[in-house]
Enzyme design. Structure first.
Site, PDB file in Angstrom:
ATOM      1  N   HIS A 127      -4.863  -4.233   2.878  1.00 40.49           N
ATOM      2  CA  HIS A 127      -4.815  -3.335   1.719  1.00 40.49           C
ATOM      3  C   HIS A 127      -3.592  -3.547   0.847  1.00 40.49           C
ATOM      4  CE1 HIS A 127      -7.494  -0.523   4.321  1.00 40.49           C
ATOM      5  NE2 HIS A 127      -8.211  -1.397   3.646  1.00 40.49           N
TER       6      HIS A 127
ATOM      7  N   CYS B 220       0.963  -6.074 -12.556  1.00 39.26           N
ATOM      8  CA  CYS B 220       0.539  -5.621 -13.880  1.00 39.26           C
ATOM      9  C   CYS B 220      -0.972  -5.807 -14.000  1.00 39.26           C
ATOM     10  CB  CYS B 220       1.259  -6.408 -14.972  1.00 39.26           C
ATOM     11  SG  CYS B 220       0.668  -6.006 -16.648  1.00 39.26           S
TER      12      CYS B 220
ATOM     13  N   CYS C 262      -1.511  -8.566 -17.269  1.00 39.99           N
ATOM     14  CA  CYS C 262      -1.161  -9.990 -17.187  1.00 39.99           C
ATOM     15  C   CYS C 262      -1.082 -10.524 -15.772  1.00 39.99           C
ATOM     16  CB  CYS C 262       0.158 -10.263 -17.916  1.00 39.99           C
ATOM     17  SG  CYS C 262       1.635  -9.583 -17.087  1.00 39.99           S
TER      18      CYS C 262
END
Length: 305
Positions: free
Chosen positions: A135, A143, A146
């Site tokens: 996980h 991000c 990007c």
């Protein structure tokens, strides 16, 4: 996929009862090739609460879902305020006897690998190598625009600077590093954007409702194929992300052994379920196999990023 958490699952009455007999687990470790699958229960002795056990956080707390996080700016503000406060405690957690025992088993060639459902990197801090973080990990930030990856400590410093004086007292810290805060305590907490593109930042973990990357799942399936047995440590196996590997091992005729204080969703597939605290149980196993717990796993714990 990690589904929205629920407390609706109740163990079937016909599941095999638990035991305190560790010998089947010891036999598997003597044979070697054991694949460990760990859950939140192995970290409770490090001060990180479980989701479902006695006093588990799901009785009072619903973890953030991917859908809520991506769709609602206020939900992100609430998440980052709570997570930032929780990180101060969560990031200071240290490996316990259970983590150190797993690392020792690995150093002495008894393991085929470690898959963890936890996001705390305590296995690595104890000295385990090549751990698959099913996980993800809270010590990385990604991000969503990007894809830039950065260290959580860098974001923590930015959040500290942007939210000077943010010192609420949390009711509790949860297994996902989230702290229980009221909306009033969250207030106007400032969320930081990606430094590279200004996009939305998210911890590099699989939220509930989000899909575990397929290549990671396949890697874990390969580990199950190569292992001689599967040892589940501290997981209720309530969500499919971990249960599928138990089912895979059982279908392949490989022994499944579980050490967990409470019944699990995988008990019907298990050779045995040991009802003992993990730290003491794994320490007992190490002593029984003449495996020392000193060295890399018990000296100063390794940094976690």
């Amino acid at each position: 996929m990690r589904m929205r958490p629920t407390l609706s699952w109740t163990p079937a009455e016909k599941l095999p009862p638990g035991t305190t007999d560790l010998e089947p687990v010891a036999d598997a470790l003597r044979a070697g090739g054991v694949l460990v699958l760990s859950g939140a229960g192995i970290s409770t002795e490090s001060g990180i609460p479980d989701y479902r056990g006695e006093g588990g956080s799901l009785s009072r707390h619903t973890p953030m879902t991917y859908q809520d996080f991506t769709a609602d700016a206020q939900a992100r503000r609430r998440y980052w305020a709570r997570s930032h406060l929780g990180w101060r405690t969560f990031g200071r957690a240290r490996p316990n006897a259970g983590h150190r025992a797993v690392a020792a088993f690995g150093r002495h060639g008894r393991l085929a690998g470690v898959i963890t459902q936890n996001v705390d990197r305590l296995h690595q801090a104890a000295g385990s190598e090549d751990v698959v973080e099913l996980h993800g990990s809270l010590d990385r930030v990604v991000c969503l625009s990007c894809g830039d990856l950065s260290a959580r400590r860098e974001l923590a410093a930015r959040l500290e600077q942007a939210n000077a004086g943010f010192e609420p007292v949390a009711a509790a810290i949860n297994p996902d590093g989230d702290a229980d805060l009221t909306d009033e305590q969250v207030g106007d907490f400032r969320v930081m954007p990606c430094r590279a593109c200004g996009g939305i930042l998210k911890p590099d973990v699989v939220f509930f409702g989000e899909t575990v990357p397929p290549q990671r799942v396949e890697h874990c399936r390969n580990l199950v194929r190569e292992a001689t047995s599967l040892l589940v440590l501290g997981s209720s196996l309530t969500v499919m992300s971990g249960l599928r590997f138990v089912r895979q091992a059982a279908q392949a005729g490989k022994p499944v052994l579980i050490v967990n204080r409470d019944p699990t969703r995988g008990d019907q597939h298990a050779l045995t379920r040991v009802e003992l605290p993990l730290g003491s149980a794994l320490t007992t196993l190490a002593h029984r196999l003449d495996i020392p717990l000193d060295g890399q796993g018990t000296a100063e714990e390794r940094p976690r990023g």
